[in-house]
Motif scaffolding. Structure first.
Motif, PDB file in Angstrom:
ATOM      1  N   GLN A 167      -6.749  -3.734  -5.462  1.00  0.00           N
ATOM      2  CA  GLN A 167      -7.226  -3.324  -7.080  1.00  0.00           C
ATOM      3  C   GLN A 167      -7.739  -2.432  -7.033  1.00  0.00           C
ATOM      4  OE1 GLN A 167     -11.224  -6.111  -8.022  1.00  0.00           O
ATOM      5  NE2 GLN A 167     -11.209  -4.545  -8.508  1.00  0.00           N
ATOM      6  N   ARG A 168      -7.771  -1.567  -7.961  1.00  0.00           N
ATOM      7  CA  ARG A 168      -8.383  -0.008  -7.981  1.00  0.00           C
ATOM      8  C   ARG A 168      -9.379  -0.359  -7.323  1.00  0.00           C
ATOM      9  NH1 ARG A 168     -10.796   0.382 -12.875  1.00  0.00           N
ATOM     10  NH2 ARG A 168     -11.171   2.614 -12.894  1.00  0.00           N
ATOM     11  N   ALA A 169     -10.285   1.006  -7.934  1.00  0.00           N
ATOM     12  CA  ALA A 169     -11.691   0.350  -6.871  1.00  0.00           C
ATOM     13  C   ALA A 169     -12.922   0.320  -8.234  1.00  0.00           C
ATOM     14  CB  ALA A 169     -12.584   2.089  -6.770  1.00  0.00           C
ATOM     15  N   ALA A 170     -13.139  -1.077  -8.601  1.00  0.00           N
ATOM     16  CA  ALA A 170     -13.717  -1.066  -9.717  1.00  0.00           C
ATOM     17  C   ALA A 170     -15.236  -2.278  -8.903  1.00  0.00           C
ATOM     18  CB  ALA A 170     -13.212  -1.387 -10.610  1.00  0.00           C
ATOM     19  N   PRO A 171     -16.249  -2.823  -9.696  1.00  0.00           N
ATOM     20  CA  PRO A 171     -17.344  -3.696  -9.347  1.00  0.00           C
ATOM     21  C   PRO A 171     -16.165  -4.770  -9.703  1.00  0.00           C
ATOM     22  CG  PRO A 171     -18.055  -2.368 -11.210  1.00  0.00           C
ATOM     23  CD  PRO A 171     -16.527  -1.849 -11.061  1.00  0.00           C
ATOM     24  N   GLY A 172     -16.843  -5.629  -8.291  1.00  0.00           N
ATOM     25  CA  GLY A 172     -15.752  -6.703  -7.904  1.00  0.00           C
ATOM     26  C   GLY A 172     -15.623  -6.715  -6.232  1.00  0.00           C
ATOM     27  N   ALA A 173     -14.542  -5.132  -6.366  1.00  0.00           N
ATOM     28  CA  ALA A 173     -13.474  -4.917  -4.941  1.00  0.00           C
ATOM     29  C   ALA A 173     -14.232  -5.072  -3.609  1.00  0.00           C
ATOM     30  CB  ALA A 173     -13.042  -3.738  -5.517  1.00  0.00           C
ATOM     31  N   ILE A 174     -13.878  -5.201  -2.824  1.00  0.00           N
ATOM     32  CA  ILE A 174     -14.611  -5.565  -1.611  1.00  0.00           C
ATOM     33  C   ILE A 174     -14.124  -3.534  -1.186  1.00  0.00           C
ATOM     34  CG2 ILE A 174     -13.720  -5.908   0.837  1.00  0.00           C
ATOM     35  CD1 ILE A 174     -13.683  -8.338  -0.069  1.00  0.00           C
ATOM     36  N   GLU A 175     -15.273  -3.225  -0.435  1.00  0.00           N
ATOM     37  CA  GLU A 175     -14.604  -1.946  -0.703  1.00  0.00           C
ATOM     38  C   GLU A 175     -15.892  -1.145   1.514  1.00  0.00           C
ATOM     39  OE1 GLU A 175     -17.590   1.304  -1.953  1.00  0.00           O
ATOM     40  OE2 GLU A 175     -19.512  -0.209  -1.980  1.00  0.00           O
ATOM     41  N   ARG A 176     -16.428  -2.136   1.997  1.00  0.00           N
ATOM     42  CA  ARG A 176     -16.838  -1.963   3.312  1.00  0.00           C
ATOM     43  C   ARG A 176     -16.430  -3.206   4.294  1.00  0.00           C
ATOM     44  NH1 ARG A 176     -16.083   2.578   2.276  1.00  0.00           N
ATOM     45  NH2 ARG A 176     -17.736   4.012   1.784  1.00  0.00           N
ATOM     46  N   VAL A 177     -15.731  -3.569   5.202  1.00  0.00           N
ATOM     47  CA  VAL A 177     -15.487  -4.473   6.044  1.00  0.00           C
ATOM     48  C   VAL A 177     -16.080  -4.037   7.591  1.00  0.00           C
ATOM     49  CG1 VAL A 177     -13.746  -6.190   6.722  1.00  0.00           C
ATOM     50  CG2 VAL A 177     -13.278  -5.176   4.466  1.00  0.00           C
ATOM     51  N   ARG A 178     -16.772  -5.401   7.892  1.00  0.00           N
ATOM     52  CA  ARG A 178     -16.392  -5.076   9.450  1.00  0.00           C
ATOM     53  C   ARG A 178     -16.402  -6.918   9.893  1.00  0.00           C
ATOM     54  NH1 ARG A 178     -17.153  -1.079   8.187  1.00  0.00           N
ATOM     55  NH2 ARG A 178     -18.962   0.789   7.688  1.00  0.00           N
ATOM     56  N   ILE A 179     -15.609  -6.692  11.013  1.00  0.00           N
ATOM     57  CA  ILE A 179     -15.296  -8.270  12.197  1.00  0.00           C
ATOM     58  C   ILE A 179     -16.257  -8.193  12.796  1.00  0.00           C
ATOM     59  CG2 ILE A 179     -13.295  -9.646  12.748  1.00  0.00           C
ATOM     60  CD1 ILE A 179     -11.723  -8.115  11.143  1.00  0.00           C
ATOM     61  N   ASP A 180     -16.278  -9.771  13.752  1.00  0.00           N
ATOM     62  CA  ASP A 180     -17.594  -9.393  14.671  1.00  0.00           C
ATOM     63  C   ASP A 180     -16.404  -9.384  15.895  1.00  0.00           C
ATOM     64  OD1 ASP A 180     -18.642 -11.284  16.817  1.00  0.00           O
ATOM     65  OD2 ASP A 180     -19.883 -10.109  15.853  1.00  0.00           O
ATOM     66  N   GLN A 181     -16.797  -9.201  16.674  1.00  0.00           N
ATOM     67  CA  GLN A 181     -15.497  -8.872  17.945  1.00  0.00           C
ATOM     68  C   GLN A 181     -15.724  -9.706  18.486  1.00  0.00           C
ATOM     69  OE1 GLN A 181     -14.658  -5.508  20.182  1.00  0.00           O
ATOM     70  NE2 GLN A 181     -15.022  -3.677  18.471  1.00  0.00           N
ATOM     71  N   LYS A 182     -16.291 -10.891  18.971  1.00  0.00           N
ATOM     72  CA  LYS A 182     -16.725 -11.947  19.221  1.00  0.00           C
ATOM     73  C   LYS A 182     -15.983 -12.888  18.746  1.00  0.00           C
ATOM     74  CE  LYS A 182     -20.100 -10.484  23.069  1.00  0.00           C
ATOM     75  NZ  LYS A 182     -21.581 -10.522  23.398  1.00  0.00           N
ATOM     76  N   THR A 183     -16.328 -13.490  17.357  1.00  0.00           N
ATOM     77  CA  THR A 183     -16.550 -14.294  16.372  1.00  0.00           C
ATOM     78  C   THR A 183     -15.304 -14.009  15.858  1.00  0.00           C
ATOM     79  OG1 THR A 183     -17.806 -13.943  15.169  1.00  0.00           O
ATOM     80  CG2 THR A 183     -18.962 -15.206  16.735  1.00  0.00           C
ATOM     81  N   GLU A 185     -15.281 -12.858  13.251  1.00  0.00           N
ATOM     82  CA  GLU A 185     -15.613 -13.146  11.886  1.00  0.00           C
ATOM     83  C   GLU A 185     -16.011 -12.060  10.866  1.00  0.00           C
ATOM     84  OE1 GLU A 185     -16.316 -16.409   9.769  1.00  0.00           O
ATOM     85  OE2 GLU A 185     -14.863 -16.956  10.916  1.00  0.00           O
ATOM     86  N   PRO A 186     -15.411 -12.052   9.742  1.00  0.00           N
ATOM     87  CA  PRO A 186     -15.868 -10.812   9.369  1.00  0.00           C
ATOM     88  C   PRO A 186     -16.816 -11.254   8.080  1.00  0.00           C
ATOM     89  CG  PRO A 186     -14.301 -12.737   7.897  1.00  0.00           C
ATOM     90  CD  PRO A 186     -14.571 -13.452   8.683  1.00  0.00           C
ATOM     91  N   ARG A 187     -17.666  -9.253   8.014  1.00  0.00           N
ATOM     92  CA  ARG A 187     -18.480  -9.402   6.341  1.00  0.00           C
ATOM     93  C   ARG A 187     -17.758  -8.234   5.876  1.00  0.00           C
ATOM     94  NH1 ARG A 187     -23.397  -6.603   8.399  1.00  0.00           N
ATOM     95  NH2 ARG A 187     -22.784  -5.308   9.574  1.00  0.00           N
ATOM     96  N   PHE A 188     -18.731  -8.458   4.717  1.00  0.00           N
ATOM     97  CA  PHE A 188     -18.258  -7.150   3.333  1.00  0.00           C
ATOM     98  C   PHE A 188     -19.028  -7.175   2.617  1.00  0.00           C
ATOM     99  CE2 PHE A 188     -16.026 -10.912   2.446  1.00  0.00           C
ATOM    100  CZ  PHE A 188     -16.046 -11.005   0.757  1.00  0.00           C
ATOM    101  N   ARG A 189     -18.885  -6.223   1.656  1.00  0.00           N
ATOM    102  CA  ARG A 189     -19.617  -5.463   1.030  1.00  0.00           C
ATOM    103  C   ARG A 189     -18.679  -5.220  -0.500  1.00  0.00           C
ATOM    104  NH1 ARG A 189     -23.232  -0.668   2.610  1.00  0.00           N
ATOM    105  NH2 ARG A 189     -22.037   0.961   0.666  1.00  0.00           N
ATOM    106  N   ILE A 190     -19.148  -5.322  -1.694  1.00  0.00           N
ATOM    107  CA  ILE A 190     -18.204  -5.129  -2.406  1.00  0.00           C
ATOM    108  C   ILE A 190     -19.144  -3.826  -3.323  1.00  0.00           C
ATOM    109  CG2 ILE A 190     -17.324  -7.254  -3.033  1.00  0.00           C
ATOM    110  CD1 ILE A 190     -19.476  -7.535  -5.344  1.00  0.00           C
TER     111      ILE A 190
END
Length: 381
Positions: A167-183, A185-190
């Motif tokens: 989607q376009r860069a608007a409220p609610g869109a995921i804009e930052r992503v990090r993935i744990d190199q061991k597990t 598992e992701p975490r993100f910011r919108i």
């Protein structure tokens, strides 16, 4: 999508007149809104500066844009245009004068000229790379000795199109992503929240916004993180040997996907998403390399990323992906709405108008579509 506007004109009688009316009416509405916000009457406006891509530039001024739809992509004019606001269908003062910055070439518009005016690479000793990423990427490279410009057909992937959850860069869109190199598992910011998804307050803070999709900067960070974790290989393929290590990696037809978010909107990174970004970034990088070839250089000193995409992207991730050439990260930064900044400069001071008119005439235009080296750089990237 500029070509769909050109196609509309080609396929519909008086199509250009219809689109010109729509553009002018929309601009008139925006003028009313900004006057209300500023607390002034429309009749108080004496000057107006306009910038835009070549197709929108031509439509605004009632010029048929069909010539921009095919080689050699000829502009009707590459000079600045001065007009009364009434001639453009704008309900401002009878004395209101408009000034439209010059276009540079068939795919390099007055918005690119405004970016050059704002960033002033033609005044600097350092070799500067300016990039405005959209459906077409506008690229300017050079310094006070020589300035080159090109447009590269990146497609709309960086704006969220062609991406399964994009989607376009608007409220609610995921804009930052990090993935744990061991597990894995992701975490993100919108957009609209400063919380990461693994923080206790995330759910409450984002309840109203929702998690609606992934914007351009989010998909780039996700793909780079997948690569850094070894989930995808250097050539962009999922490593199926990791299927047993994480429930996030799921079989998806003949290949795999990565489940970034479960919820009302299930958001996955698919093999096709990765391919779309690879094609887009290769087109951009190939355009930049082509200009570097023309200048005979192997490195640039300073990189400025313009536009909405450039404002959101983390420059480190752009470099890991191969979106831009290697450069000292401290010299890579966002230019924000550089076209808007250039327009304001030309509005508030008449001297820069002459400056950009002369500079545009000196810019060397490189047409990527007819350059064999572009194709080779594209494949390599």
């Amino acid at each position: 999508d500029l070509m769909s506007r050109v196609s509309y004109v080609m396929l519909n009688q008086d199509g250009e007149k219809e689109l010109t009316r729509f553009v002018q009416e929309a601009l008139d509405q925006l003028s009313q809104e900004v006057c209300i916000q500023a607390g002034v009457g429309q009749g108080d406006v004496l000057e107006m500066v306009l910038v835009g891509n070549p197709v929108m530039h031509h439509l605004l001024h009632g010029i048929n844009p069909v010539e921009l739809g095919g080689a050699p992509f000829t502009l009707a004019t590459n000079e600045a245009i001065e007009n009364s606001a009434s001639m453009l269908g704008l309900n401002l003062s009878s004395h209101t004068q408009t000034y439209t910055l010059p276009c540079i070439a068939g795919h390099l518009g007055a918005d690119t000229a405004a970016m050059v005016l704002a960033e002033a690479p033609h005044q600097q000793k350092e070799l500067t790379l300016l990039v405005d990423v959209g459906t077409n990427a506008e690229i300017v490279l050079g310094n006070r000795d020589r300035l080159l410009a090109a447009s590269s057909p990146t497609g709309p992937a960086f704006e969220g199109a062609q991406i399964s959850s994009g989607q376009r860069a608007a409220p609610g869109a995921i804009e930052r992503v990090r993935i744990d190199q061991k597990t894995l598992e992701p975490r993100f910011r919108i957009i609209g929240s400063t919380c990461w998804s693994d923080e206790p307050s995330f759910e409450e803070e984002t309840r109203k916004l929702g998690i609606t999709g992934i914007c351009g900067s989010g998909i780039i960070e996700a793909i780079v993180e997948l690569y850094l974790c070894g989930i995808i290989t250097r050539d962009g393929l999922f490593d199926e040997s990791l299927l047993s290590q994480s429930s996030r990696i799921i079989k998806d037809g003949r290949t795999c996907s990565y489940l970034l978010h479960e919820g009302e909107h299930e958001l996955k990174i698919t093999q096709n998403d990765i391919r779309a970004i690879q094609l887009a970034k290769a087109a951009l990088y190939a355009g930049i390399r082509l200009l570097m070839d023309y200048l005979g250089v192997e490195e640039v000193h300073r990189i400025r990323l313009a536009g909405a995409f450039g404002s959101h992207i983390d420059v480190k991730y752009a470099m890991i992906l191969g979106l831009i050439p290697d450069c000292d990260l401290e010299q890579v930064s966002s230019a924000g709405n550089a076209a808007g900044t250039g327009a304001r400069i030309a509005l508030l001071n008449h001297a820069p108008r002459k400056e950009i008119e002369e500079t545009v005439q000196q810019i060397e235009k490189i047409e990527t579509a007819i350059e064999p080296a572009f194709q080779q750089h594209f494949v390599d990237a």
